[in-house]
Motif scaffolding. Structure first.
Motif, mmCIF file in Angstrom:
data_model
loop_
_atom_site.group_PDB
_atom_site.id
_atom_site.type_symbol
_atom_site.label_atom_id
_atom_site.label_comp_id
_atom_site.label_asym_id
_atom_site.label_seq_id
_atom_site.Cartn_x
_atom_site.Cartn_y
_atom_site.Cartn_z
ATOM 1 N N GLU A 194 0.834 -1.208 0.000
ATOM 2 C CA GLU A 194 0.000 0.000 0.000
ATOM 3 C C GLU A 194 0.867 1.256 0.000
ATOM 4 O OE1 GLU A 194 -2.876 -0.362 3.150
ATOM 5 O OE2 GLU A 194 -4.010 -1.876 2.017
ATOM 6 N N SER A 195 1.919 1.230 0.809
ATOM 7 C CA SER A 195 2.828 2.374 0.803
ATOM 8 C C SER A 195 4.171 1.949 1.378
ATOM 9 C CB SER A 195 2.249 3.554 1.595
ATOM 10 O OG SER A 195 2.051 3.159 2.943
ATOM 11 N N VAL A 196 5.147 2.825 1.210
ATOM 12 C CA VAL A 196 6.499 2.538 1.686
ATOM 13 C C VAL A 196 6.941 3.701 2.562
ATOM 14 C CG1 VAL A 196 8.893 2.082 0.997
ATOM 15 C CG2 VAL A 196 7.009 1.298 -0.456
ATOM 16 N N VAL A 197 7.473 3.383 3.735
ATOM 17 C CA VAL A 197 8.019 4.446 4.585
ATOM 18 C C VAL A 197 9.515 4.190 4.771
ATOM 19 C CG1 VAL A 197 5.943 5.135 5.837
ATOM 20 C CG2 VAL A 197 7.224 3.143 6.621
ATOM 21 N N VAL A 198 10.276 5.271 4.754
ATOM 22 C CA VAL A 198 11.728 5.138 4.862
ATOM 23 C C VAL A 198 12.246 6.054 5.966
ATOM 24 C CG1 VAL A 198 13.911 5.114 3.575
ATOM 25 C CG2 VAL A 198 11.774 4.725 2.358
ATOM 26 N N PRO A 199 12.032 5.654 7.232
ATOM 27 C CA PRO A 199 12.535 6.506 8.319
ATOM 28 C C PRO A 199 14.067 6.545 8.366
ATOM 29 C CG PRO A 199 11.514 4.503 9.200
ATOM 30 C CD PRO A 199 11.287 4.494 7.731
ATOM 31 N N GLY A 200 14.702 5.478 7.938
ATOM 32 C CA GLY A 200 16.173 5.484 7.923
ATOM 33 C C GLY A 200 16.639 5.888 6.544
ATOM 34 N N ILE A 201 16.544 7.174 6.254
ATOM 35 C CA ILE A 201 16.747 7.648 4.887
ATOM 36 C C ILE A 201 18.145 7.292 4.366
ATOM 37 C CG2 ILE A 201 17.449 10.011 5.502
ATOM 38 C CD1 ILE A 201 15.021 9.052 2.634
ATOM 39 N N ASN A 202 19.130 7.186 5.271
ATOM 40 C CA ASN A 202 20.485 6.806 4.836
ATOM 41 C C ASN A 202 20.569 5.361 4.372
ATOM 42 O OD1 ASN A 202 21.451 9.324 5.513
ATOM 43 N ND2 ASN A 202 21.848 8.703 7.630
ATOM 44 N N ALA A 203 19.565 4.562 4.773
ATOM 45 C CA ALA A 203 19.582 3.145 4.392
ATOM 46 C C ALA A 203 19.248 2.968 2.914
ATOM 47 C CB ALA A 203 18.591 2.359 5.241
ATOM 48 N N LEU A 204 18.538 3.947 2.352
ATOM 49 C CA LEU A 204 18.133 3.841 0.952
ATOM 50 C C LEU A 204 19.238 4.395 0.056
ATOM 51 C CD1 LEU A 204 15.803 3.152 -1.036
ATOM 52 C CD2 LEU A 204 15.063 5.533 -0.800
ATOM 53 N N LYS A 205 19.835 3.490 -0.741
ATOM 54 C CA LYS A 205 21.011 3.876 -1.527
ATOM 55 C C LYS A 205 20.683 4.302 -2.952
ATOM 56 C CE LYS A 205 23.948 2.937 1.752
ATOM 57 N NZ LYS A 205 24.316 4.102 2.568
ATOM 58 N N THR A 206 19.399 4.308 -3.333
ATOM 59 C CA THR A 206 19.023 4.751 -4.680
ATOM 60 C C THR A 206 17.929 5.810 -4.547
ATOM 61 O OG1 THR A 206 17.463 2.901 -4.752
ATOM 62 C CG2 THR A 206 19.563 2.584 -5.877
ATOM 63 N N PHE A 207 17.775 6.652 -5.563
ATOM 64 C CA PHE A 207 16.700 7.656 -5.506
ATOM 65 C C PHE A 207 15.767 7.568 -6.717
ATOM 66 C CE2 PHE A 207 20.446 9.532 -7.405
ATOM 67 C CZ PHE A 207 19.944 10.156 -8.538
ATOM 68 N N ASP A 208 16.182 6.829 -7.749
ATOM 69 C CA ASP A 208 15.361 6.690 -8.937
ATOM 70 C C ASP A 208 15.353 5.238 -9.366
ATOM 71 O OD1 ASP A 208 13.878 7.246 -11.223
ATOM 72 O OD2 ASP A 208 15.698 7.514 -12.437
ATOM 73 N N PRO A 209 14.209 4.536 -9.379
ATOM 74 C CA PRO A 209 12.874 5.025 -9.042
ATOM 75 C C PRO A 209 12.722 5.308 -7.541
ATOM 76 C CG PRO A 209 12.841 2.653 -9.440
ATOM 77 C CD PRO A 209 14.214 3.121 -9.779
ATOM 78 N N PRO A 210 11.807 6.230 -7.186
ATOM 79 C CA PRO A 210 11.571 6.537 -5.765
ATOM 80 C C PRO A 210 10.807 5.399 -5.096
ATOM 81 C CG PRO A 210 9.989 7.691 -7.129
ATOM 82 C CD PRO A 210 10.919 6.985 -8.079
ATOM 83 N N PRO A 211 10.868 5.310 -3.748
ATOM 84 C CA PRO A 211 10.148 4.238 -3.043
ATOM 85 C C PRO A 211 8.651 4.230 -3.364
ATOM 86 C CG PRO A 211 11.486 5.544 -1.505
ATOM 87 C CD PRO A 211 11.618 6.185 -2.851
#
Ligand SMILES: [Zn+2]
Length: 280
Positions: A24-41
Motif C-alpha cells: 500500500e505504501s512505503v516508509v523510509v525513516p532510515g533515509i540513509n539506508a536507501l542507496k538509490t533515488f530513482d525510481p523513488p520508493p
C-alpha cells in the motif's frame, strides 16, 4: 552476521507469507539506508509482491516489475508485524505497508547503521555493483573449488570472501572446514583435488544441514536471533564431535575461529593472536 542459511530461510518465509500481497505504501525513516533515488520508493505503491529471492547474503524482493535489493549487514532483520508502527520504532529503516495494517520492516539493532536497500529496475539488477561482484553460490550446487580457490590465501579467509564464493561467514566457515578436515590456515593453492572435492561436499552438507534445522525451527515472525546449530564454532574447550580431542580457538578482535587440532591441523595448536599480542 546472518549468512547464507539465515538469509535463505528469511527469503523462503517472507516469500511464503507475502507473495501476492499488495504494497500500500512505503516508509523510509532510515533515509540513509536507501542507496538509490530513482525510481523513488513510492514507485512500489500498489505493486504486487511476486516473491523474495536470495543471492549470497543479499535478499531481492520482486514487486511490480521492480527489485528491492536488501543487505541486512550484521545487525539488520526483516520482520513482519501484524500492526503498523504506532509508536516510533527506532530500529526501523524501511517499512512496507500491506493490507490489514500489516507491515514488513527492515529493522537494525545496535548503534551502527549499515544495513541498506536499493530499489532497482530489472535492467539495472545485473549491473548493480553489490551483485556483480559476488562469486558463485556456496549452496546448493557450488562449482569445482580447486580453480576457484587457487590463491595464496588461507581457506578461512578465502571462503568468507564474497567475491570468491558467496554466502559463507565467520560462523559456518568453521563448521565447513571441520567437516572437510582441513586446516583454516591451509592455503587455497595448496589444496589437492581430493581436498577440494571434500571441501565442496562439506560446504553443501553443512549449509544444507543448517538450513534443514531452520526449515524445522524458524517460523514467522522471524526471530531477532536465529538458532545456531553449531558443533565446532565457539565450542572451544569442548570435545570434538568427531574425535573427542579438545577443540581449540584463535581469538581475533571481534570473532573467534574454532578448530580441532586432531582432525584439522595434524595436532598443531595454532597461535592465539590475541595472546601473542598481549605478550609482546
Ligand atoms: Zn576432531
Amino acid at each position: 552476521m546472518p549468512e547464507l542459511p539465515e538469509m535463505e530461510i528469511t527469503a523462503r518465509r517472507v516469500s511464503e507469507a507475502l507473495t501476492g500481497e499488495i504494497i500500500e505504501s512505503v516508509v523510509v525513516p532510515g533515509i540513509n539506508a536507501l542507496k538509490t533515488f530513482d525510481p523513488p520508493p513510492s514507485a512500489l505503491e500498489g505493486a504486487t509482491i511476486e516473491g523474495v529471492r536470495r543471492r549470497g547474503k543479499l535478499l531481492m524482493l520482486d514487486a511490480g516489475g521492480l527489485v528491492l535489493l536488501t543487505h541486512l549487514m550484521s545487525a539488520g532483520r526483516l520482520q513482519l508485524f501484524p500492526k503498523r508502527a504506532t509508536m516510533k520504532d527506532r530500529t526501523m529503516r524501511v517499512g512496507l505497508r500491506l493490507s490489514e495494517d500489516r507491515e514488513l520492516r527492515l529493522r537494525e539493532f545496535g548503534t551502527k547503521q549499515r544495513a541498506w536497500v536499493k530499489l532497482l529496475r530489472p535492467e539495472d539488477v545485473d549491473g548493480d555493483e553489490a551483485l556483480a561482484r559476488l562469486g558463485p553460490e556456496a549452496w546448493p550446487d557450488p562449482p569445482e573449488l580447486g580453480p576457484l580457490l587457487k590463491a595464496p590465501r588461507p581457506l578461512h579467509t578465502l571462503l568468507r570472501d564474497q567475491q570468491v564464493i558467496a554466502g559463507i561467514g565467520r560462523t559456518w566457515v568453521d563448521e565447513i572446514l571441520h567437516a572437510a578436515k582441513l586446516s583454516p590456515f591451509k592455503r587455497g593453492d595448496d589444496l589437492s583435488d581430493e581436498e577440494a572435492e571434500a571441501l565442496r561436499e562439506a560446504m553443501i552438507g553443512e549449509l544444507g544441514r543448517v538450513l534443514d534445522v531452520y526449515e524445522e525451527k524458524v517460523a514467522m515472525p522471524l526471530p531477532e536471533k536465529f538458532p545456531k546449530p553449531t558443533r565446532v564454532h565457539n565450542h572451544q574447550g569442548e570435545p570434538c564431535p568427531r574425535c573427542e580431542a579438545v577443540l581449540e580457538a584463535v581469538f581475533y578482535e571481534d570473532y573467534v575461529m574454532t578448530y580441532c587440532p586432531s582432525c584439522q591441523t595434524e595436532g598443531r595448536v595454532l597461535k592465539d593472536r590475541r595472546l601473542s599480542r598481549l605478550l609482546k
